[in-house]
Scaffold this motif. Structure first.
Motif, PDB file in Angstrom:
ATOM      1  N   ARG A  62       0.763  -1.166  -0.024  1.00 29.27           N
ATOM      2  CA  ARG A  62       0.029   0.071  -0.103  1.00 29.27           C
ATOM      3  C   ARG A  62       0.942   1.131   0.005  1.00 29.27           C
ATOM      4  N   ASP A  89       0.414   3.729  -2.937  1.00 25.57           N
ATOM      5  CA  ASP A  89       0.083   5.229  -2.518  1.00 25.57           C
ATOM      6  C   ASP A  89       1.040   6.265  -3.156  1.00 25.57           C
ATOM      7  N   LEU A 134      -7.035  -4.905  -3.017  1.00 24.36           N
ATOM      8  CA  LEU A 134      -7.241  -4.741  -1.473  1.00 24.36           C
ATOM      9  C   LEU A 134      -8.511  -5.719  -1.298  1.00 24.36           C
ATOM     10  N   PHE A 142      -9.366  -6.721   2.507  1.00 28.39           N
ATOM     11  CA  PHE A 142      -9.496  -5.283   2.912  1.00 28.39           C
ATOM     12  C   PHE A 142     -10.654  -4.534   2.378  1.00 28.39           C
ATOM     13  N   GLU A 158     -13.235  -2.414   3.529  1.00 24.50           N
ATOM     14  CA  GLU A 158     -13.293  -1.113   3.663  1.00 24.50           C
ATOM     15  C   GLU A 158     -12.377  -0.208   2.760  1.00 24.50           C
ATOM     16  N   ALA A 159     -10.974  -0.476   3.058  1.00 23.32           N
ATOM     17  CA  ALA A 159     -10.352   0.084   2.119  1.00 23.32           C
ATOM     18  C   ALA A 159     -10.207   0.200   0.537  1.00 23.32           C
ATOM     19  N   THR A 174     -12.928   2.470  -0.256  1.00 21.96           N
ATOM     20  CA  THR A 174     -12.748   3.828  -0.200  1.00 21.96           C
ATOM     21  C   THR A 174     -11.954   4.128  -1.686  1.00 21.96           C
ATOM     22  N   ILE A 175     -11.287   3.131  -2.117  1.00 26.23           N
ATOM     23  CA  ILE A 175     -10.502   3.626  -3.380  1.00 26.23           C
ATOM     24  C   ILE A 175     -11.716   3.441  -4.659  1.00 26.23           C
TER      25      ILE A 175
END
Length: 681
Positions: free
Chosen positions: A324, A328, A351, A356, A358-359, A362-363
């Motif tokens: 990550r 990022d 992810l 993952f 929730e991450a 978000t993406i």
């Protein structure tokens, strides 16, 4: 007699010397053309050869070397030196009154301004000036390059149809001039533009022609360029096998040519294809190699892209924190890249695959917002371009009116002074008026054509749902139904048989208890749920799948070329993507689930094939069964081959009874256990 023999001997010696010396200008032109074609794959080596070639040359030949030098620096992304070389060639072109050299230099100057300085207005002025000079040139390469460059600028201005028209003219000019290098350039740009509007078959035909021509001439640099064009077209067409084959062939050619400056990005793209095929070890090796090469040659873009792909491989290997951090950091520097949204979706998918959720969500939300902002910006630019066209038309009309008025006043003064010249003056005025009307008619016709093109673009933009950014029913009726669901004739049946599959699946999806969300939490919360679910659906489905907002909280997806087994897997992924993680609201986290009904098309061209309205209706019946059976699940018809009119009528009357009587079989896929809603701390 002796003197005559001596003279004859001297003459023979002189002829032999001339034959051995050759034509220096022809040698120079041949060497310069070879370097120009090699500059794409090995720009640093090309610059070294250009330094040698320019020794002892002045005037026009020096200007031609500077033009190719500008192109080599452009491929190296060295904007300052590219502009300096182009300006030097421009100065020589003006001093020598050489319009061909001046036009070439202006085009290369425009490339650097458009790509790296983003000064579109200055670039447009240079291109327009070069195009006027190229119109009077006898050089087919220059004429082709001018048309191709105009097509690229037209596309950047939002006029893709105009860009395709210009590049098609460039192809015709290159063919007529029998210039294979110019033809390669024009075909490459034509393939890219055709692919951008979904004409993938035509685009791939152009890449096939490029590959065949490069092989026949034995120019490995051109062949590598053609293979990269084939990869980009096949990837956009949703053909990963052909895309990987083309990209591997391009990488092999570039490695044989030791084209280190050109290797990093193709290797990073190859890493992405390997990850899509779950070949994570190969993906890591390709990304690592791309990073090593880009660092060695100082390619900042290659470093960022390779770092991003390498970060994704680390995520798949469960080195989450390290992966990550790499992804990022790379993405922060790639925000302006054309593929930024696609990279975000790949990041979110990685992810999600390792748990993952929730991450990943978000993406996905970030990808959706960036994509929607880009679409709105494109729409705004199209409106601005349309307004400019209308303003230009209005100005032309006003100028014509003013000119006409001045002609009339001049005629009146002439009539007062010279009565005897009345008829002559009237005749002249009539001729001028006819010419003005003809010019005005031509301008109005051109403006109307531009207006029609903008209206077509606005029509395409009207097919998007304003809330979710998905396609709407208008798009489905106008674009999907004619392309995928027309009645097949003999020719299309033969074609379908050759391809081996003609099937597809309709998925009708509805958010569970959506009315309750609106009633209890408000319509603002409902909008948040709709956008989140739309983003998750878009990220889960394939690029070639068609996803539209069918109405309210209902979505329709058409998945071409798949059967029931694949549809079951898709439904499982969709149910998990929507119901597996919560949706963040202002003061709480909410779980949303969906119910799915699906119905397949026939896989064989000679099977029973109901029209699309019946298939969607059957999917709706299955959706109702999923709702009444407990929600958060998918129910669909297993075999499309049994959907005779009698079976459809029985299903319409009572779907469950028709299944119980064995007239058709139903498939059930259940979603994950719902995560309970919770308020924010």
């Amino acid at each position: 007699m002796v003197v005559r023999r001596l003279l004859l001997g001297l003459l023979l010696v002189c002829q032999a010397a001339v034959a051995q010396s050759g034509d220096p200008h022809a040698d120079f032109t041949r060497d310069l053309t070879a370097i120009r074609e090699e500059a794409y794959v090995t720009p640093r080596a090309a610059l070294r050869r250009l330094d040698v070639l320019r020794q002892g040359h002045t005037g026009r030949e020096l200007g031609q070397v500077l033009v190719v030098t500008s192109g080599a620096y452009w491929w190296l992304k060295d904007m300052n030196r590219a502009v300096d070389a182009a300006l030097g060639a421009e100065r020589l072109g003006r001093e020598l009154h050489d319009d061909d050299l001046l036009a070439q230099a202006m085009l290369h100057h425009a490339y650097a301004l458009s790509k790296y300085v983003h000064d579109q207005e200055a670039a447009r002025r240079l291109v327009q000036g070069a195009a006027r000079l190229a119109d009077d040139s006898a050089d087919p390469y220059l004429k082709t390059e001018a048309l191709v460059t105009q097509g690229m600028l037209a596309e950047e201005d939002g006029d893709t149809a105009g860009g395709i028209e210009l590049v098609t003219r460039a192809v015709d000019v290159a063919r007529a001039g029998n210039d294979p290098d110019a033809l390669q350039m024009a075909l490459r740009e034509q393939a890219r533009l055709l692919a951008s509007v979904g004409k993938f078959t035509e685009a791939l035909a152009r890449t096939d022609e490029m590959i065949a021509a490069a092989r026949a001439r034995g120019i490995r640099g051109q062949l590598a360029h053609a293979r990269l064009s084939e990869y980009a077209t096949a990837a956009r067409a949703g053909n990963p096998k052909r895309a990987e084959s083309a990209l591997r062939a391009a990488v092999d050619l570039l490695e044989k040519l030791d084209a280190q400056e050109r290797l990093a990005v193709p290797l990073a793209n190859l890493s992405e294809l390997y990850m899509q095929g779950r070949r994570y070890g190969e993906a890591e090796r390709a990304a690592t190699k791309a990073l090593r090469i880009s660092r060695a040659v100082g390619d900042d873009y290659g470093i960022r892209l390779a770092t991003f792909e390498l970060g994704l491989t680390q995520i798949y290997f469960r080195n989450i924190a390290e992966g990550r951090a790499m992804a990022d950091k790379a993405l922060e520097a790639l925000k302006s890249d054309d593929q930024y949204v696609r990279m975000l979706l790949n990041y979110g998918h990685a992810l999600g695959q390792v748990g993952f959720g929730e991450a990943a969500l978000t993406i996905y939300e970030k990808a959706g917002s960036v994509s929607l902002a880009a679409w709105r910006k494109e729409k705004e630019l199209s409106y601005e371009a349309l307004q400019r066209a209308r303003d230009n038309q209005k100005k032309q009309t006003e100028l014509a009116a003013l000119h006409h008025e001045s002609v009339l006043k001049a005629a009146e003064l002439t009539s007062a002074r010279r009565q005897r010249s009345l008829w002559v003056a009237l005749s002249a005025t009539t001729c001028v008026a006819v010419i003005l009307i003809a010019l005005l008619y031509g301008r109005v016709a051109k403006a109307n054509k531009a207006l029609q093109q903008k209206n077509e673009q606005l029509f395409m933009q009207s097919t998007r749902d304003s809330l979710t950014g998905l396609f709407n029913r208008h798009y489905f009726y106008e674009q999907v139904v004619p392309r995928h669901h027309r009645k097949a004739g003999a020719a299309s049946d033969r074609r379908a048989g050759a391809e081996g599959r003609t099937g597809g699946v309709f998925l009708l999806m509805d958010i569970d208890r959506f009315k309750s969300i609106n009633d209890t939490l408000g319509h603002g919360a409902g909008d948040v749920v709709l956008k989140n679910v739309a983003a998750r659906l878009a990220a889960t489905l394939r690029e070639q799948d068609v996803l539209i907002r069918w109405g309210g909280e209902e979505f329709l997806a058409y998945l071409p070329g798949i059967g029931t087994d694949e549809a079951r897997q898709v439904c499982a992924r969709v149910l998990a993507a929507v119901g597996g993680t919560t949706i963040a609201l202002d003061d709480r986290e909410l779980t949303a689930t969906i119910s799915i009904g699906f119905c397949p098309k026939a896989l064989q061209p000679d099977a029973i094939d109901p029209d699309w309205e019946q298939l969607v209706h059957l999917a709706d019946l299955c959706l109702y069964a999923a709702k009444t059976g407990g929600r958060n699940q998918a129910i669909g018809i297993v075999d499309a081959g049994v959907l005779a009119p009698g079976v459809i009528a029985a299903a319409d009357a009572d779907l469950k009874r028709a299944a119980a009587e064995g007239r058709l079989a139903l498939l059930n896929v259940r979603g994950p256990a719902a995560v309970p809603d919770r308020a924010a701390a």
